[in-house]
Design an enzyme around this catalytic site. Structure first.
Site, PDB file in Angstrom:
ATOM      1  CG  ASP A 191      -2.231   0.620   0.828  1.00 44.23           C
ATOM      2  OD1 ASP A 191      -2.278   1.627   0.313  1.00 44.23           O
ATOM      3  OD2 ASP A 191      -3.470  -0.043   0.926  1.00 44.23           O
ATOM      4  CG  HIS A 266      -4.667   2.399  -1.861  1.00 46.42           C
ATOM      5  ND1 HIS A 266      -4.477   3.211  -0.887  1.00 46.42           N
ATOM      6  CD2 HIS A 266      -5.785   2.481  -2.212  1.00 46.42           C
ATOM      7  CE1 HIS A 266      -5.712   3.679  -0.823  1.00 46.42           C
ATOM      8  NE2 HIS A 266      -6.593   2.890  -1.369  1.00 46.42           N
ATOM      9  CD  GLU A 332     -10.118   3.637  -0.841  1.00 45.60           C
ATOM     10  OE1 GLU A 332     -11.180   4.001  -0.168  1.00 45.60           O
ATOM     11  OE2 GLU A 332      -9.118   3.320  -0.326  1.00 45.60           O
TER      12      GLU A 332
END
Ligand code: ACM
Ligand code: ZN
Length: 764
Positions: A191, A266, A332
């Site tokens: 991440d 990410h 996302e």
């Protein structure tokens, strides 16, 4: 010396007698407890057919566990009076993971189709024993169990990017999972804030990407970005050797590890290591927390060398992990950088992609094709549905269940991980008195009541729901103790959701069984939550009257309450029936167990009686489906929002609240108020201003007053009522408009749409 011996004997007797009855979690399919016990002592041995070599490790697993509990070293395949027999036999009716266990006074027989089933039988056997019971014979109650799971995917996730825990904590997590027959560990290794897996071809992923500037003393969302030249001291990663060892450890416990190699968003940690992977190709450092501002956190989707990089990374990952599935993230993705990147835009044109969502879909499909060539399957978060799902992808539904429903209807496999109720980074109680969490409230009962198959699916579509998983994101969880606390006992509830047949579930019975697990956690020094003691206050209206129901998740508890603003005591009113509310008041209620008031703070709720109670509210802009409060008329139900996010609040993201109320007839009014919440870290801000208007006919509205937000409260949490007092006027219609804000400069979402949260519109 004598006293010390006596003390230890006493302790041993107390501990061992404490384990009475059979309290297996998850509840087996069929279980019959008989009289008598099987004794495990020096005269007990484990036996299995030496042709079934795979049982050696199962026997060793049982031996190690019994030794840890009692100190006895059970011998394997030697003649003894009493035997624990492990047998692989054909039993098609119980499937790959099922087992049958028969305990008599002279033998324990565990039979299964596979070693997995045998291990599950052993786990059930271990749950009948005390946690620790040195030098005392162990008793297993005589019983017959036939058992198999309801769902084949029973998962737990942990995020090791936001916090690196290391092998010991991960093994403990795996061990806990195994005790409750969970079978899949989703390991989030990549991440923005850290890359945690050694990739030999790309050493900078860990020499650079695994380390960040240490701002752990600050709240996640308000950590400053790393500045060039600052030393990155916080982090760590797993060497490939460590990973192999952990995979082996998990496999011995029936647990498959699915690594998550997040992409295309990410990945600030990868870009920090190799800046050419991003659209801007600018140097940067891994994120220190949740503050992105000008960081690049996506791979460039229009650059072929990104795919070359990823294929090499994934090749090493595949060589390490035997799992059929590899998780490739997909959540996302901020499409902003792709919108202004010449390479990404050129890719959209040449491949005739519709837009940036199409580009994301192209990205995932290209990776799927590569994985397929390696005989692996991909799992992605539900955003991979946007722009078109890759042909054979499995979808992890996290933004509620909608993605999972859509995927199952399109005949794709689905794993359910909806934020509510299986995000275990959310609060499980309080929140007063609880360790700081990211938000939300997923109590033990909420988890227990979860049904992974949505009612929107028919029987054929339901078959695509492989199971469910709890996710533990670790922005706010940084120690082993805290990890334990967040998953114990919620994981036990999820285990029962996933393993136990639906008709065998019972919240009351689960709670009874849970008590002996709590005792075992205590004996083992594990941290756990003993429950959500906050009383639930639920208003209902009957025949135009307002009532409140009080309830508590805690079994065998009472509720005491006050209506005068004082804290409840044992001399306050004891709750028996719904309470009628016929004047404005503050209600406070506490759970009482064994004569003790429990919880850090009494639950509280303000009720206000006013002229708009029960009146219909229509919105010009829709309320967010995530924050519907108690339904459409929450703004006029007499119930004010509390400072717990989500509780009675209507949320509007990016647009204004425009609420129209029909009072039913012309009324004299002299004040209107709108309650609002600010919760800076959750992107919720007070409106810029609130406009109050009235009308006789519902067509022509006249401004009464505009109240600007002049409060100087910056990042504070606050509840504030925007209120207009005015000379009495007559109106049938009232309109309240609250102006939304962008997230302010310095906020992690600076420049992006903020939320407004509103509660009661009070008309007097
Ligand atoms: C997620 O929680 N962003 C998958
Ligand atoms: Zn690009």
């Amino acid at each position: 010396m004598k006293i010390r011996i006596l003390f230890f004997l006493n302790l041993a007797v107390t501990v061992c007698l404490a384990q009475i009855g059979v309290s297996i979690i998850p509840q087996p399919v069929i279980m019959k407890v008989n009289s008598g016990n099987f004794i495990i002592d020096a005269h007990t041995a484990i036996q299995f057919n030496s042709n079934q070599k795979e049982l050696k490790s199962a026997a060793d697993f049982l031996t190690t566990n019994v030794k840890n509990i009692s100190g006895y070293s059970l011998q394997i395949n030697v003649a003894k009076q009493k035997v624990i027999q492990l047998m692989i036999v054909e039993m098609p009716q119980i499937g790959d993971e099922g087992y049958q266990m028969d305990v008599t006074t002279t033998s324990v027989t565990i039979k299964a189709n596979t070693k997995s089933g045998i291990i599950y039988g052993i786990q059930s056997l271990l749950q009948t024993l005390p946690a620790i019971c040195t030098n005392v014979t162990l008793q297993v109650p005589c019983m017959n169990i036939t058992d198999y799971p309801r769902f084949k995917y029973r998962g737990m996730h942990i995020d090791e990017s936001r916090h690196f825990f290391g092998p010991d904590v991960v093994k403990e997590y795996i061990n806990l999972m195994a005790s409750y027959k969970m079978n899949t560990f989703h390991w989030h290794l990549v991440d923005d804030q850290g890359w945690r897996i050694e990739i030999k071809k790309y050493p900078k992923l860990t020499s650079v990407g695994a380390w960040r500037v240490d701002h752990n003393d600050k709240v996640w969302g308000s950590r400053p970005q790393a500045k060039p030249g600052e030393e990155a001291t916080y982090g760590g990663y797993y060497s490939q050797e460590q990973i192999k060892e952990i995979i082996k450890y998990a496999a011995e416990r029936n647990i498959t590890i699915i690594p998550e190699i997040e992409m295309p968003g990410h990945v600030a940690s990868a870009i920090a290591s190799y800046p050419a992977l991003s659209c801007t190709q600018k140097p940067q450092l891994p994120l220190t927390g949740g503050n992105y501002t000008d960081m690049s956190s996506n791979y460039c989707a229009g650059n072929d060398s990104v795919f070359t990089f990823l294929e090499k990374v994934l090749t090493e990952v595949i060589e390490l992990f035997p799992s059929k599935y590899i998780h490739i993230g997909g959540d996302e993705v901020d499409k902003g950088p792709w919108k202004v990147c010449p390479k990404c835009q050129a890719k959209i044109k040449t491949d005739h992609l519709v837009n940036e969502e199409g580009l994301q879909s192209y990205f995932i499909k290209r990776i799927e094709k590569f994985m397929k060539s390696k005989n692996r399957k991909i799992i992605g978060w539900d955003e991979i549905l946007e722009g078109g799902l890759a042909p054979e992808a499995t979808v992890m539904s996290w933004r509620g269940e909608a993605g999972g429903i859509e995927a199952a209807k399109a005949q794709h496999d689905v794993i359910m991980t909806p934020g509510s109720p299986v995000y275990f980074d959310h609060y499980q109680a309080g929140p007063e008195g609880e360790p700081l969490a990211i938000g939300g409230m997923n109590t033990l009962k909420k988890v227990y009541d979860y049904e992974p198959i949505p009612k929107e699916l028919n029987a054929i579509e339901a078959k695509y729901i492989l199971g469910a998983q709890a996710n533990l994101w670790t922005e706010y969880v940084t120690t082993a103790e805290h990890v334990e606390y967040m998953v114990l006992p919620r994981m036990l509830a999820l285990a029962e959701v996933l393993w136990t047949q639906k008709e065998n579930k019972s919240w009351e019975n689960f709670n009874e069984r849970l008590q002996s697990h709590f005792k075992a956690f205590g004996q083992k020094g594990l941290h756990f939550s003993s429950g959500n003691f906050t009383v639930s206050i639920k208003p209902t209206s009957q025949n135009a009257k307002l009532f409140v129901n009080l309830s508590t998740e805690i079994m065998n508890a009472q509720i005491y309450y006050t209506t005068d603003g004082t804290e409840p005591t044992l001399s306050s009113n004891k709750y028996t029936d719904p309470i009628e509310i016929n004047l404005s008041l503050l209600l406070k209620a506490s759970t009482v167990v064994n004569g003790r008031i429990m919880g850090a703070q009494a639950a509280r709720q303000n009720f206000v009686l006013h002229k708009a109670i029960g009146k219909t509210v229509t919105y010009t802009n829709p309320v967010s489906k995530y924050y519907p409060a108690d339904g459409p008329n929450s703004l006029t139900d007499g119930v004010k929002g509390t400072d717990a996010v989500g509780k009675h609040w209507h949320g509007f993201s990016g647009n204004d609240l425009i609420a129209n109320i029909d009072l039913g007839e012309e009324k004299n009014i002299q004040s209107i108020g709108l309650g609002c919440l600010q919760n800076y870290n959750d992107w919720i801000f007070l409106p810029q201003s609130v406009l109050f208007e009235s009308s006789i006919d519902g067509i022509i509205f006249t401004e009464i007053k505009t109240i600007p937000n002049t409060l100087d409260i910056k990042q504070k949490k606050a509840m504030f009522e925007f209120k207009a007092d005015f000379p009495i006027l007559s109106a049938r219609y009232v309109r309240v408009s609250a102006k939304n804000n962008l997230c302010p400069v310095g906020h992690s979402g600076a420049g992006k749409p903020g939320w407004i949260f509103v509660d009661e519109i009070v008309v007097e």
